[in-house]
Design a protein around this motif. Structure first.
Motif, mmCIF file in Angstrom:
data_model
loop_
_atom_site.group_PDB
_atom_site.id
_atom_site.type_symbol
_atom_site.label_atom_id
_atom_site.label_comp_id
_atom_site.label_asym_id
_atom_site.label_seq_id
_atom_site.Cartn_x
_atom_site.Cartn_y
_atom_site.Cartn_z
ATOM 1 N N PHE A 213 0.738 -1.325 0.039
ATOM 2 C CA PHE A 213 -0.059 0.059 0.197
ATOM 3 C C PHE A 213 0.878 1.423 0.038
ATOM 4 C CE2 PHE A 213 -1.904 3.415 2.571
ATOM 5 C CZ PHE A 213 -3.115 3.679 1.500
ATOM 6 N N ASP A 214 1.932 1.586 0.890
ATOM 7 C CA ASP A 214 2.609 2.624 0.929
ATOM 8 C C ASP A 214 3.244 2.708 -0.421
ATOM 9 O OD1 ASP A 214 2.245 2.772 3.493
ATOM 10 O OD2 ASP A 214 4.197 1.938 4.331
ATOM 11 N N TYR A 215 3.653 1.851 -1.164
ATOM 12 C CA TYR A 215 4.161 2.252 -2.368
ATOM 13 C C TYR A 215 3.208 2.694 -3.406
ATOM 14 C CZ TYR A 215 6.232 1.697 -7.247
ATOM 15 O OH TYR A 215 6.521 1.733 -8.520
ATOM 16 N N MET A 216 1.872 2.077 -3.374
ATOM 17 C CA MET A 216 1.008 2.612 -4.157
ATOM 18 C C MET A 216 0.235 3.699 -3.967
ATOM 19 S SD MET A 216 0.649 0.312 -6.948
ATOM 20 C CE MET A 216 -0.671 1.397 -7.526
ATOM 21 N N ARG A 217 0.495 4.356 -2.695
ATOM 22 C CA ARG A 217 -0.002 5.459 -2.381
ATOM 23 C C ARG A 217 0.512 6.515 -2.888
ATOM 24 N NH1 ARG A 217 -1.613 7.778 3.669
ATOM 25 N NH2 ARG A 217 -2.102 9.817 3.019
ATOM 26 N N ARG A 218 2.059 6.386 -2.850
ATOM 27 C CA ARG A 218 3.010 7.370 -3.388
ATOM 28 C C ARG A 218 2.597 7.285 -4.977
ATOM 29 N NH1 ARG A 218 8.958 7.418 -4.155
ATOM 30 N NH2 ARG A 218 9.563 9.501 -4.332
ATOM 31 N N PHE A 219 2.850 6.228 -5.626
ATOM 32 C CA PHE A 219 2.746 6.098 -6.968
ATOM 33 C C PHE A 219 1.465 6.842 -7.561
ATOM 34 C CE2 PHE A 219 1.411 3.905 -10.821
ATOM 35 C CZ PHE A 219 2.370 4.036 -11.600
ATOM 36 N N VAL A 220 0.482 6.522 -6.747
ATOM 37 C CA VAL A 220 -0.953 7.248 -7.402
ATOM 38 C C VAL A 220 -0.750 8.663 -6.807
ATOM 39 C CG1 VAL A 220 -3.619 7.160 -7.113
ATOM 40 C CG2 VAL A 220 -2.155 5.142 -7.318
ATOM 41 N N SER A 221 -0.338 8.870 -5.978
ATOM 42 C CA SER A 221 -0.671 10.421 -5.431
ATOM 43 C C SER A 221 0.301 11.344 -6.515
ATOM 44 C CB SER A 221 -0.067 10.645 -4.237
ATOM 45 O OG SER A 221 -0.799 9.808 -3.137
ATOM 46 N N VAL A 222 1.351 10.725 -6.909
ATOM 47 C CA VAL A 222 2.342 11.428 -7.719
ATOM 48 C C VAL A 222 1.608 11.814 -9.197
ATOM 49 C CG1 VAL A 222 4.325 11.363 -9.259
ATOM 50 C CG2 VAL A 222 4.570 10.743 -6.672
ATOM 51 N N ALA A 223 0.871 10.515 -9.486
ATOM 52 C CA ALA A 223 0.392 10.746 -10.764
ATOM 53 C C ALA A 223 -0.840 11.878 -10.988
ATOM 54 C CB ALA A 223 -0.417 9.156 -11.035
ATOM 55 N N PHE A 224 -1.561 11.863 -9.719
ATOM 56 C CA PHE A 224 -2.443 12.979 -9.747
ATOM 57 C C PHE A 224 -2.080 14.059 -9.096
ATOM 58 C CE2 PHE A 224 -5.584 9.022 -10.002
ATOM 59 C CZ PHE A 224 -6.476 9.674 -10.377
ATOM 60 N N GLN A 225 -0.810 14.487 -8.946
ATOM 61 C CA GLN A 225 -0.579 15.841 -8.511
ATOM 62 C C GLN A 225 -0.832 17.077 -9.507
ATOM 63 O OE1 GLN A 225 3.722 15.617 -7.325
ATOM 64 N NE2 GLN A 225 3.353 14.888 -5.328
ATOM 65 N N GLN A 226 -0.665 16.629 -10.749
ATOM 66 C CA GLN A 226 -1.145 17.561 -11.773
ATOM 67 C C GLN A 226 -1.731 16.823 -12.833
ATOM 68 O OE1 GLN A 226 3.107 18.822 -12.341
ATOM 69 N NE2 GLN A 226 2.264 20.991 -12.419
ATOM 70 N N ARG A 227 -3.184 16.392 -12.466
ATOM 71 C CA ARG A 227 -4.045 15.610 -13.154
ATOM 72 C C ARG A 227 -4.432 15.896 -14.579
ATOM 73 N NH1 ARG A 227 -8.760 14.570 -9.890
ATOM 74 N NH2 ARG A 227 -9.802 13.450 -11.668
ATOM 75 N N ARG A 228 -4.050 17.238 -15.247
ATOM 76 C CA ARG A 228 -4.208 17.379 -16.519
ATOM 77 C C ARG A 228 -3.082 17.040 -17.424
ATOM 78 N NH1 ARG A 228 -8.400 16.411 -17.478
ATOM 79 N NH2 ARG A 228 -8.061 17.454 -19.479
ATOM 80 N N LYS A 229 -1.654 16.563 -16.631
ATOM 81 C CA LYS A 229 -0.653 16.119 -17.325
ATOM 82 C C LYS A 229 -0.778 14.579 -17.742
ATOM 83 C CE LYS A 229 3.177 18.809 -15.695
ATOM 84 N NZ LYS A 229 4.585 18.772 -14.880
ATOM 85 N N THR A 230 0.087 14.451 -18.790
ATOM 86 C CA THR A 230 -0.297 13.029 -18.998
ATOM 87 C C THR A 230 0.653 11.869 -17.910
ATOM 88 O OG1 THR A 230 2.125 13.179 -20.406
ATOM 89 C CG2 THR A 230 -0.020 13.583 -21.460
ATOM 90 N N LEU A 231 0.370 10.571 -18.049
ATOM 91 C CA LEU A 231 0.953 10.019 -17.038
ATOM 92 C C LEU A 231 2.459 10.061 -17.146
ATOM 93 C CD1 LEU A 231 -1.419 6.820 -17.268
ATOM 94 C CD2 LEU A 231 -0.853 8.218 -15.103
#
Length: 288
Positions: A213-231
């Motif tokens: 979970f700790d890894y996935m929380r960071r991974f998903v949080s980084v992805a959504f930090q600027q949600r209009r950017k591409t992955l």
């Protein structure tokens, strides 16, 4: 046995505390329905968050193995403890912040996963759910009443305006069901928003998923930090090596030009696991 909110505050000459987000459910039928959705069994250990004056508690006591009540308001905690003791009801009242409650230790002590209930103060709903996700191996089920806007976020599908970090993580590690709405007129004092009751089931096999979970929380949080950017643009700071990131997208069969709100929870899990594996292999090669 249990006082109504109006009677309690009239007797003590006080008012509900705004800073604690206190809105007390006054309809017994709704309280009973919430508890019924938890499908309690005699072997269950229940943790109730924010029991207040016992609106839910009265429908829990007596039919389970043990009950733990977590109440931040010291006066309410003392009143509820005295009410239960005078009625011969066995329950442990914890006068503490739910965010500090150790679900893992209690589950280990009781040797069983917990059932968590509560009419949650709106200001702690999301942080508490993150905490349950961190402790998901200690919880088998949770039934909460929360602000409708928050509850919609819990169960939001990909592509919707409410879809975000918490939606993704709940989609990976839990199963969320929206149950029913509760209007402001069922509370004292009435809030300015609608509420919704949601159920979260935490299957034990999901708590053991890889990556953790700790890894996935960071991974998903980084992805959504600027949600209009591409992955690809969002995750480049996490991967470091662009070749590794490109390989992860290719191996996971995900277009790097997509935006985070278009990925289903399973897609995030697959991409996160692939990138983590590739990075681990790369580090091992450097070490050799």
């Amino acid at each position: 046995m249990f006082l109504t909110p109006q009677d309690y505050f009239s007797r003590c000459g006080a008012r509900p505390r705004k800073r604690l987000g206190q809105h007390f459910l006054t309809q017994p039928n709704t309280a009973e329905k919430i508890v019924r959705e938890a499908e309690l069994e005699k072997s269950d250990v229940v943790v109730e968050i924010g029991p207040g004056l016992g609106a839910l508690t009265r429908f829990v006591v007596g039919g389970i193995r043990s009950l733990h009540l977590v109440e931040l308001d010291r006066e309410l905690a003392q009143h509820l403890d005295a009410t239960l003791n005078s009625s011969g009801v066995s329950a442990e009242v914890h006068c503490s912040d739910a965010m500090d409650f150790d679900f893992l230790s209690l589950s280990r002590f009781e040797e069983t996963p917990l059932v968590v209930l509560g009419n949650l103060p709106y200001n702690i709903s999301s942080p508490l759910v993150f905490r349950l996700l961190e402790s998901s191996m200690a919880v088998k089920r949770a039934v909460f009443m929360v602000q409708r806007e928050v509850g919609e976020r819990f169960a939001a599908p990909p592509g919707s305006k409410d879809y975000g970090v918490l939606s993704v993580l709940l989609g990976i590690y839990a199963r969320v069901t929206k149950l029913f709405s509760v209007g402001p007129d069922q509370f004292y004092p009435p809030p300015k928003v609608e509420s919704i009751v949601v159920r979260m089931d935490f299957p034990p096999e999901l708590a053991c998923l890889d990556p953790p979970f700790d890894y996935m929380r960071r991974f998903v949080s980084v992805a959504f930090q600027q949600r209009r950017k591409t992955l690809h643009n969002s995750l480049r700071c996490l991967a470091g090596d662009m070749d590794l990131l490109d390989s992860a997208f290719e191996s996971a069969d995900i277009d790097p030009r997509r935006r985070p709100e278009t990925l289903a929870p399973a897609d995030f899990l697959r991409l996160g696991a692939t990138l983590r594996t590739l990075m681990s292999v790369a580090v091992a090669r450097v070490g050799c």
